[in-house]
Design a protein around this motif. Structure first.
Motif, mmCIF file in Angstrom:
data_model
loop_
_atom_site.group_PDB
_atom_site.id
_atom_site.type_symbol
_atom_site.label_atom_id
_atom_site.label_comp_id
_atom_site.label_asym_id
_atom_site.label_seq_id
_atom_site.Cartn_x
_atom_site.Cartn_y
_atom_site.Cartn_z
ATOM 1 N N GLY A 12 61.793 30.048 95.916
ATOM 2 C CA GLY A 12 61.595 31.307 95.196
ATOM 3 C C GLY A 12 62.902 31.823 94.602
ATOM 4 O O GLY A 12 62.951 32.229 93.431
ATOM 5 N N ALA A 33 59.247 39.100 104.198
ATOM 6 C CA ALA A 33 60.528 39.465 104.825
ATOM 7 C C ALA A 33 61.045 40.741 104.171
ATOM 8 O O ALA A 33 61.323 40.752 102.967
ATOM 9 N N ALA A 76 54.952 30.662 99.199
ATOM 10 C CA ALA A 76 54.834 31.280 100.526
ATOM 11 C C ALA A 76 54.355 30.231 101.524
ATOM 12 O O ALA A 76 53.410 29.495 101.244
ATOM 13 N N GLY A 77 55.026 30.171 102.664
ATOM 14 C CA GLY A 77 54.642 29.208 103.687
ATOM 15 C C GLY A 77 55.843 28.540 104.286
ATOM 16 O O GLY A 77 56.970 28.767 103.853
ATOM 17 N N PRO A 79 58.368 25.423 105.227
ATOM 18 C CA PRO A 79 58.766 24.093 104.757
ATOM 19 C C PRO A 79 58.878 23.129 105.949
ATOM 20 O O PRO A 79 58.792 23.547 107.095
ATOM 21 N N ARG A 80 59.097 21.852 105.624
ATOM 22 C CA ARG A 80 59.247 20.843 106.684
ATOM 23 C C ARG A 80 60.595 20.931 107.375
ATOM 24 O O ARG A 80 61.576 21.339 106.777
HETATM 25 P P1 NAI Z 1 61.277 29.020 102.614
HETATM 26 O O1 NAI Z 1 60.974 29.107 104.067
HETATM 27 O O2 NAI Z 1 62.692 29.084 102.191
HETATM 28 O O3 NAI Z 1 60.480 30.160 101.833
HETATM 29 C C1 NAI Z 1 59.143 30.455 102.095
HETATM 30 C C2 NAI Z 1 59.014 31.963 102.078
HETATM 31 O O4 NAI Z 1 57.636 32.315 102.188
HETATM 32 C C3 NAI Z 1 59.732 32.670 103.227
HETATM 33 O O5 NAI Z 1 60.733 33.536 102.715
HETATM 34 C C4 NAI Z 1 58.619 33.444 103.934
HETATM 35 O O6 NAI Z 1 59.034 34.703 104.430
HETATM 36 C C5 NAI Z 1 57.606 33.589 102.814
HETATM 37 N N1 NAI Z 1 56.249 33.930 103.252
HETATM 38 C C6 NAI Z 1 55.588 33.523 104.351
HETATM 39 N N2 NAI Z 1 54.372 34.075 104.399
HETATM 40 C C7 NAI Z 1 54.248 34.847 103.293
HETATM 41 C C8 NAI Z 1 53.219 35.683 102.772
HETATM 42 N N3 NAI Z 1 52.052 35.815 103.403
HETATM 43 N N4 NAI Z 1 53.450 36.340 101.607
HETATM 44 C C9 NAI Z 1 54.618 36.206 100.960
HETATM 45 N N5 NAI Z 1 55.619 35.435 101.405
HETATM 46 C C10 NAI Z 1 55.442 34.771 102.560
HETATM 47 O O7 NAI Z 1 60.596 27.648 102.087
HETATM 48 P P2 NAI Z 1 60.895 26.872 100.717
HETATM 49 O O8 NAI Z 1 61.950 25.865 100.955
HETATM 50 O O9 NAI Z 1 61.042 27.844 99.622
HETATM 51 O O10 NAI Z 1 59.512 26.053 100.567
HETATM 52 C C11 NAI Z 1 58.307 26.739 100.324
HETATM 53 C C12 NAI Z 1 57.119 25.795 100.387
HETATM 54 O O11 NAI Z 1 57.199 24.813 99.341
HETATM 55 C C13 NAI Z 1 56.988 24.982 101.687
HETATM 56 O O12 NAI Z 1 55.638 24.943 102.102
HETATM 57 C C14 NAI Z 1 57.457 23.596 101.281
HETATM 58 O O13 NAI Z 1 56.913 22.576 102.100
HETATM 59 C C15 NAI Z 1 56.932 23.521 99.874
HETATM 60 N N6 NAI Z 1 57.553 22.506 99.010
HETATM 61 C C16 NAI Z 1 56.735 21.933 98.073
HETATM 62 C C17 NAI Z 1 57.225 20.997 97.193
HETATM 63 C C18 NAI Z 1 56.309 20.397 96.175
HETATM 64 O O14 NAI Z 1 56.696 19.456 95.488
HETATM 65 N N7 NAI Z 1 55.091 20.884 96.011
HETATM 66 C C19 NAI Z 1 58.641 20.566 97.226
HETATM 67 C C20 NAI Z 1 59.417 21.261 98.236
HETATM 68 C C21 NAI Z 1 58.873 22.191 99.094
#
Ligand code: NAI
Length: 307
Positions: A12, A33, A76-77, A79-80
């Protein structure tokens, strides 16, 4: 235009910065957050004079601020972490996608939704079900990233600019993704004239594991810079009606022989109509088999969502 980022974490935050540089519209960062999305938005706001940019950014913890969004990008969610597969995230991230999907349905009923949260194909499927939006307005980001990874590996191997390399990675966003040798090219030259199938297969195998390679290095989470860039590439195609041909997780209703509204990575045309068309590429027997295996893996995840 208004672009909302639900999830203001690693991806984000990256997207907000890229959007500020591209000046595609106002940016609203939303997260559970407290203070974090506001802090990140303010941080980028304070760099506007050096970027320089006229983009306006804000942060929020209130889903009502999704109102008026043209595009909502959902990260939102969780990560691994090292040792985890994307599928290990299914349970917890599904609960989050349900909540976020209902909020988007209520507050931003006209928006294009780009889902990034893993496991990607199941989460974008769930998003479409929860919102009830037409399938052309609910799309998943994975193929742009996977294809870019493969293109970059090819470019490095050949010693040419990654900009000149085109690569195509189809199927589910997991270990079963399918890299198509016959579809790769360098400045219009078929890759088969420049690289052996054996070498290509090596790079394809690295591509399928590329996310895990970064997870192992980072130790704290998963890739976020190139995923952020890839999601914005898709948003830009929509906002500027570019008719970009890119790989996205799109709903399939008979294309590639896949029925039942399953979401899977395929080449599409993306423009102001969202997913305007699914392009069916011819696959050889080996690729077809691998694609079917990948579709089966997605089906397994989706059947969990259905139950
Ligand atoms: P991150 O942990 O840095 O950010 C996720 C954010 O979502 C956190 O700040 C958290 O507080 C927030 N969150 C949780 N529940 C929420 C809700 N109900 N409403 C709003 N925000 C909420 O994780 P990152 O690195 O940004 O990754 C995010 C997702 O993307 C993960 O599931 C990851 O596996 C996925 N991902 C997908 C890829 C793709 O190619 N499709 C590539 C890399 C990551």
């Amino acid at each position: 235009k208004k672009i909302s980022l639900v999830g203001a974490g690693q991806i984000g935050g990256t997207m907000a910065l890229v959007l500020a540089q591209k000046q595609l519209g106002d940016v609203m960062m939303l997260d559970i957050a407290e203070g974090m999305p506001q802090g990140k938005a303010l941080d980028i706001q304070e760099g506007r004079s050096v970027i320089p940019t006229a983009t306006n950014l804000s942060g929020s913890n209130d889903y009502a601020d999704l109102a008026g969004s043209d595009v909502v990008i959902v990260t939102a969610g969780l990560p691994r972490k090292p040792g985890m597969s994307r599928d290990d995230l299914l349970d917890v991230n599904f609960g989050i996608i349900e909540k976020v999907g209902l909020a988007i349905k209520e507050h931003a009923p006209e928006a294009l939704v780009i889902v990034v949260t893993n496991p990607l194909d199941a989460m974008v499927y769930a998003m479409q079900k929860v919102t009830g939006f037409p399938a052309n307005r609910v799309v998943g980001m994975a193929g742009v990233l996977d294809s870019s990874r493969l293109a970059c590996f090819i470019a490095d191997e050949l010693g040419v600019s990654a900009e000149d390399v085109r690569a195509l990675v189809l199927g589910g966003h997991g270990d079963t993704m399918v890299s198509v040798y016959g579809a790769a090219s360098v400045a219009g030259i078929p890759l088969s004239q420049l690289m052996s199938k054996e070498k290509f297969d090596e790079l394809a195998a690295r591509t399928a594991k590329a996310g895990g390679e970064i997870v192992a290095l980072l130790k704290t989470g998963s890739a976020f810079y190139s995923p952020g860039l890839s999601a914005i590439h898709m948003a830009e195609a929509y906002l500027l009606d570019k008719k970009s041909v890119l790989t996205a997780a799109a709903q399939l209703n008979g294309e590639y022989g896949v029925e039942g509204g399953l979401y899977c990575g395929v080449p599409v045309v993306m423009g102001a109509g969202g997913i305007e068309k699914v392009i069916e590429v011819e696959l050889n027997e080996e690729e077809r088999k691998a694609f079917d295996v990948s579709v089966d893996a997605v089906k397994d995840l989706v059947s969990w969502v259905e139950n």
